[in-house]
Write a protein that holds these residues in place. Structure first.
Motif, PDB file in Angstrom:
ATOM      1  N   LYS A 130     -28.635  78.416  84.511  1.00  0.00           N
ATOM      2  CA  LYS A 130     -28.905  76.971  84.474  1.00  0.00           C
ATOM      3  C   LYS A 130     -28.022  76.199  85.441  1.00  0.00           C
ATOM      4  CE  LYS A 130     -31.853  77.978  81.315  1.00  0.00           C
ATOM      5  NZ  LYS A 130     -33.271  78.168  81.735  1.00  0.00           N
ATOM      6  N   GLU A 131     -27.838  76.751  86.629  1.00  0.00           N
ATOM      7  CA  GLU A 131     -27.051  76.095  87.670  1.00  0.00           C
ATOM      8  C   GLU A 131     -27.892  75.915  88.927  1.00  0.00           C
ATOM      9  OE1 GLU A 131     -23.881  78.869  88.128  1.00  0.00           O
ATOM     10  OE2 GLU A 131     -22.717  78.105  86.421  1.00  0.00           O
ATOM     11  N   ILE A 132     -27.579  74.866  89.691  1.00  0.00           N
ATOM     12  CA  ILE A 132     -28.223  74.661  90.990  1.00  0.00           C
ATOM     13  C   ILE A 132     -27.336  75.308  92.040  1.00  0.00           C
ATOM     14  CG2 ILE A 132     -29.053  72.977  92.669  1.00  0.00           C
ATOM     15  CD1 ILE A 132     -29.321  70.969  90.389  1.00  0.00           C
ATOM     16  N   THR A 133     -27.862  76.269  92.765  1.00  0.00           N
ATOM     17  CA  THR A 133     -27.038  76.964  93.748  1.00  0.00           C
ATOM     18  C   THR A 133     -26.677  76.021  94.902  1.00  0.00           C
ATOM     19  OG1 THR A 133     -28.912  77.748  95.076  1.00  0.00           O
ATOM     20  CG2 THR A 133     -28.225  79.125  93.210  1.00  0.00           C
ATOM     21  N   LYS A 134     -25.604  76.349  95.570  1.00  0.00           N
ATOM     22  CA  LYS A 134     -25.166  75.550  96.722  1.00  0.00           C
ATOM     23  C   LYS A 134     -26.242  75.549  97.807  1.00  0.00           C
ATOM     24  CE  LYS A 134     -20.201  76.388  96.060  1.00  0.00           C
ATOM     25  NZ  LYS A 134     -18.974  76.993  96.650  1.00  0.00           N
ATOM     26  N   GLU A 135     -26.915  76.679  97.964  1.00  0.00           N
ATOM     27  CA  GLU A 135     -27.947  76.791  98.987  1.00  0.00           C
ATOM     28  C   GLU A 135     -29.126  75.855  98.695  1.00  0.00           C
ATOM     29  OE1 GLU A 135     -25.457  80.395  98.958  1.00  0.00           O
ATOM     30  OE2 GLU A 135     -26.537  79.305  97.393  1.00  0.00           O
ATOM     31  N   ASN A 136     -29.552  75.820  97.432  1.00  0.00           N
ATOM     32  CA  ASN A 136     -30.659  74.929  97.053  1.00  0.00           C
ATOM     33  C   ASN A 136     -30.281  73.466  97.244  1.00  0.00           C
ATOM     34  OD1 ASN A 136     -32.418  76.976  96.392  1.00  0.00           O
ATOM     35  ND2 ASN A 136     -32.078  76.844  94.188  1.00  0.00           N
ATOM     36  N   LYS A 137     -29.097  73.119  96.797  1.00  0.00           N
ATOM     37  CA  LYS A 137     -28.643  71.738  96.915  1.00  0.00           C
ATOM     38  C   LYS A 137     -28.540  71.322  98.385  1.00  0.00           C
ATOM     39  CE  LYS A 137     -24.949  68.640  95.362  1.00  0.00           C
ATOM     40  NZ  LYS A 137     -23.679  68.529  94.570  1.00  0.00           N
ATOM     41  N   LYS A 138     -28.020  72.205  99.207  1.00  0.00           N
ATOM     42  CA  LYS A 138     -27.843  71.920 100.637  1.00  0.00           C
ATOM     43  C   LYS A 138     -29.187  71.746 101.331  1.00  0.00           C
ATOM     44  CE  LYS A 138     -25.353  73.786 104.662  1.00  0.00           C
ATOM     45  NZ  LYS A 138     -24.526  74.946 105.140  1.00  0.00           N
ATOM     46  N   ALA A 139     -30.158  72.621 101.004  1.00  0.00           N
ATOM     47  CA  ALA A 139     -31.472  72.559 101.646  1.00  0.00           C
ATOM     48  C   ALA A 139     -32.226  71.292 101.249  1.00  0.00           C
ATOM     49  CB  ALA A 139     -32.287  73.791 101.282  1.00  0.00           C
ATOM     50  N   LEU A 140     -32.148  70.909  99.983  1.00  0.00           N
ATOM     51  CA  LEU A 140     -32.834  69.696  99.521  1.00  0.00           C
ATOM     52  C   LEU A 140     -32.213  68.447 100.142  1.00  0.00           C
ATOM     53  CD1 LEU A 140     -33.382  70.644  95.781  1.00  0.00           C
ATOM     54  CD2 LEU A 140     -35.174  70.271  97.499  1.00  0.00           C
ATOM     55  N   LYS A 141     -30.901  68.451 100.271  1.00  0.00           N
ATOM     56  CA  LYS A 141     -30.237  67.317 100.907  1.00  0.00           C
ATOM     57  C   LYS A 141     -30.647  67.222 102.374  1.00  0.00           C
ATOM     58  CE  LYS A 141     -25.727  65.216 101.751  1.00  0.00           C
ATOM     59  NZ  LYS A 141     -24.241  65.338 101.602  1.00  0.00           N
ATOM     60  N   LYS A 142     -30.706  68.353 103.045  1.00  0.00           N
ATOM     61  CA  LYS A 142     -31.104  68.363 104.453  1.00  0.00           C
ATOM     62  C   LYS A 142     -32.543  67.875 104.605  1.00  0.00           C
ATOM     63  CE  LYS A 142     -30.270  69.337 108.782  1.00  0.00           C
ATOM     64  NZ  LYS A 142     -29.225  68.619 109.554  1.00  0.00           N
ATOM     65  N   ALA A 143     -33.405  68.265 103.669  1.00  0.00           N
ATOM     66  CA  ALA A 143     -34.805  67.833 103.715  1.00  0.00           C
ATOM     67  C   ALA A 143     -34.912  66.317 103.624  1.00  0.00           C
ATOM     68  CB  ALA A 143     -35.591  68.490 102.589  1.00  0.00           C
ATOM     69  N   THR A 144     -34.080  65.705 102.778  1.00  0.00           N
ATOM     70  CA  THR A 144     -34.109  64.237 102.650  1.00  0.00           C
ATOM     71  C   THR A 144     -33.588  63.586 103.931  1.00  0.00           C
ATOM     72  OG1 THR A 144     -31.906  64.122 101.610  1.00  0.00           O
ATOM     73  CG2 THR A 144     -33.808  64.342 100.152  1.00  0.00           C
ATOM     74  N   GLU A 145     -32.596  64.197 104.563  1.00  0.00           N
ATOM     75  CA  GLU A 145     -32.074  63.670 105.827  1.00  0.00           C
ATOM     76  C   GLU A 145     -33.132  63.746 106.926  1.00  0.00           C
ATOM     77  OE1 GLU A 145     -28.627  66.038 106.523  1.00  0.00           O
ATOM     78  OE2 GLU A 145     -27.386  64.984 105.034  1.00  0.00           O
ATOM     79  N   MET A 146     -34.058  64.670 106.781  1.00  0.00           N
ATOM     80  CA  MET A 146     -35.140  64.822 107.751  1.00  0.00           C
ATOM     81  C   MET A 146     -36.324  63.901 107.442  1.00  0.00           C
ATOM     82  SD  MET A 146     -35.013  69.014 108.044  1.00  0.00           S
ATOM     83  CE  MET A 146     -36.392  69.144 109.174  1.00  0.00           C
ATOM     84  N   GLY A 147     -36.211  63.178 106.317  1.00  0.00           N
ATOM     85  CA  GLY A 147     -37.245  62.190 106.001  1.00  0.00           C
ATOM     86  C   GLY A 147     -38.120  62.484 104.805  1.00  0.00           C
ATOM     87  N   ALA A 148     -37.894  63.602 104.106  1.00  0.00           N
ATOM     88  CA  ALA A 148     -38.713  63.950 102.946  1.00  0.00           C
ATOM     89  C   ALA A 148     -38.176  63.304 101.674  1.00  0.00           C
ATOM     90  CB  ALA A 148     -38.764  65.461 102.770  1.00  0.00           C
ATOM     91  N   LYS A 149     -39.068  63.088 100.729  1.00  0.00           N
ATOM     92  CA  LYS A 149     -38.706  62.605  99.399  1.00  0.00           C
ATOM     93  C   LYS A 149     -38.664  63.810  98.468  1.00  0.00           C
ATOM     94  CE  LYS A 149     -38.041  59.005  96.599  1.00  0.00           C
ATOM     95  NZ  LYS A 149     -36.973  58.007  96.824  1.00  0.00           N
ATOM     96  N   VAL A 150     -37.626  63.914  97.639  1.00  0.00           N
ATOM     97  CA  VAL A 150     -37.479  65.023  96.703  1.00  0.00           C
ATOM     98  C   VAL A 150     -37.668  64.514  95.281  1.00  0.00           C
ATOM     99  CG1 VAL A 150     -35.878  66.716  95.720  1.00  0.00           C
ATOM    100  CG2 VAL A 150     -35.970  66.373  98.204  1.00  0.00           C
ATOM    101  N   ALA A 151     -38.403  65.263  94.457  1.00  0.00           N
ATOM    102  CA  ALA A 151     -38.599  64.913  93.052  1.00  0.00           C
ATOM    103  C   ALA A 151     -38.482  66.169  92.197  1.00  0.00           C
ATOM    104  CB  ALA A 151     -39.960  64.265  92.843  1.00  0.00           C
ATOM    105  N   ILE A 152     -38.164  65.972  90.938  1.00  0.00           N
ATOM    106  CA  ILE A 152     -38.074  67.062  89.969  1.00  0.00           C
ATOM    107  C   ILE A 152     -39.251  66.964  89.012  1.00  0.00           C
ATOM    108  CG2 ILE A 152     -36.810  67.829  87.918  1.00  0.00           C
ATOM    109  CD1 ILE A 152     -34.239  67.291  89.420  1.00  0.00           C
ATOM    110  N   ALA A 153     -39.861  68.112  88.680  1.00  0.00           N
ATOM    111  CA  ALA A 153     -40.941  68.147  87.698  1.00  0.00           C
ATOM    112  C   ALA A 153     -40.613  69.212  86.656  1.00  0.00           C
ATOM    113  CB  ALA A 153     -42.279  68.462  88.362  1.00  0.00           C
ATOM    114  N   THR A 154     -40.475  68.804  85.413  1.00  0.00           N
ATOM    115  CA  THR A 154     -40.022  69.719  84.373  1.00  0.00           C
ATOM    116  C   THR A 154     -40.732  69.468  83.049  1.00  0.00           C
ATOM    117  OG1 THR A 154     -38.066  70.471  83.128  1.00  0.00           O
ATOM    118  CG2 THR A 154     -38.131  68.159  83.778  1.00  0.00           C
ATOM    119  N   GLY A 155     -40.717  70.472  82.214  1.00  0.00           N
ATOM    120  CA  GLY A 155     -41.220  70.299  80.859  1.00  0.00           C
ATOM    121  C   GLY A 155     -40.174  69.705  79.942  1.00  0.00           C
ATOM    122  N   ARG A 156     -38.949  69.627  80.414  1.00  0.00           N
ATOM    123  CA  ARG A 156     -37.840  69.146  79.582  1.00  0.00           C
ATOM    124  C   ARG A 156     -37.950  67.655  79.251  1.00  0.00           C
ATOM    125  NH1 ARG A 156     -32.081  71.793  80.636  1.00  0.00           N
ATOM    126  NH2 ARG A 156     -32.621  73.821  81.519  1.00  0.00           N
TER     127      ARG A 156
END
Length: 275
Positions: A19-45
């Motif tokens: 139940k942890e977010i890896t450094k690689e995932n966090k880094k890639a998602l942040k880079k994607a937003t810097e490139m202009g993408a919007k990030v969202a989470i979709a969960t059953g929680r």
């Protein structure tokens, strides 16, 4: 950039088995937003739990919670969409569960309700012991959930859990007789119940329309049956290496597992991310 919206499931996808977010995932998602993408989470929680992980990303990420029954922008607390269950349907679901003597809980966007601390409710209760008040899940244990149901209008989702899979299958067949509900699952020993028309795919569509994004500009990540609708809807549906076979069959791309930062690896490839 071709892709404008990235939507990722949490358990079994963005999160490791611990139940942890890896450094690689966090880094890639942040880079994607810097490139202009919007990030969202979709969960059953429940929304409260989803919000905790959204904040760990340190991004302005809208949250699709309860399998798509609610969409909310965490930073502004603005609810973009909400689809609650009919009160009579809620009572039918609870009655079926009581007839079979099977565990269930249900929740709205602020509270988690059950008859006993077991399975998810027990896990969240233990979670609360280590969290600040803001991040704690508001758990209410009650003797008569149906009485509570009769006095509320905002139930978003039921979850039914049992390790006896034959019993679970019998309950599912009974639930599927109710006309106005959606029945899905996110794990081998659960059943998820929402209002008719609620799914992660529909929520992703509504979120995309809100921001003005086209279907082929969307990337979605998932691993289980409740992710199928958004995997099929997106222009680029990505299945994790640990996904159910059905999810892999419907995906445009299969990435590495959640334990090996599969989200980051796919984004690096699809967005040609350079570090």
């Amino acid at each position: 950039m071709k892709y404008k919206l990235i939507v990722t499931d949490m358990d079994g996808t963005l999160l490791s088995n611990h139940k942890e977010i890896t450094k690689e995932n966090k880094k890639a998602l942040k880079k994607a937003t810097e490139m202009g993408a919007k990030v969202a989470i979709a969960t059953g929680r429940i929304y409260t739990s989803a919000r905790y992980y959204a904040n760990l990303l340190e991004l302005d990420a809208p949250i699709i919670a309860c399998n798509g029954a609610i969409i909310r922008e965490e930073k502004t607390n603005n609810t973009l969409y909400k689809n609650t269950m009919n009160k009579d349907d809620c009572k039918k679901v609870a009655n079926i569960c009581d007839e079979f003597g099977i565990y269930y809980h249900f929740y709205n966007d602020t509270g988690f309700y059950c008859k006993e601390l077991k399975y998810s409710s027990l896990q969240y209760s233990k979670w609360n012991e280590t969290q600040t008040e803001e991040n704690r899940v508001n758990i209410k244990v009650m003797d008569d959930p149906i009485k509570f149901i009769q006095n509320t209008e905002d139930i978003l989702k039921f979850v039914v859990i049992d390790d006896d899979l034959d019993k679970l299958d019998k309950v599912r067949k009974e639930l599927e007789k109710i006309d106005n509900i959606e029945v899905s699952k996110s794990w081998h020993n659960n059943i998820e119940v929402m209002n008719n028309g609620v799914s992660k795919g529909q929520a992703v569509k509504k979120l995309a329309e809100h921001f003005g994004f086209k279907q082929d500009e969307i990337i979605t990540f998932g691993d289980n049956f409740n992710d199928l609708s958004m995997i099929e809807y997106a222009g680029m549906g990505v299945a994790m290496g640990n996904s159910e076979d059905k999810v892999k069959e419907k995906a445009n791309l299969i990435t590495d597992s959640n334990e090996r930062s599969g989200v980051a690896k796919a984004l690096n490839e699809l967005l040609n991310i350079k570090y």
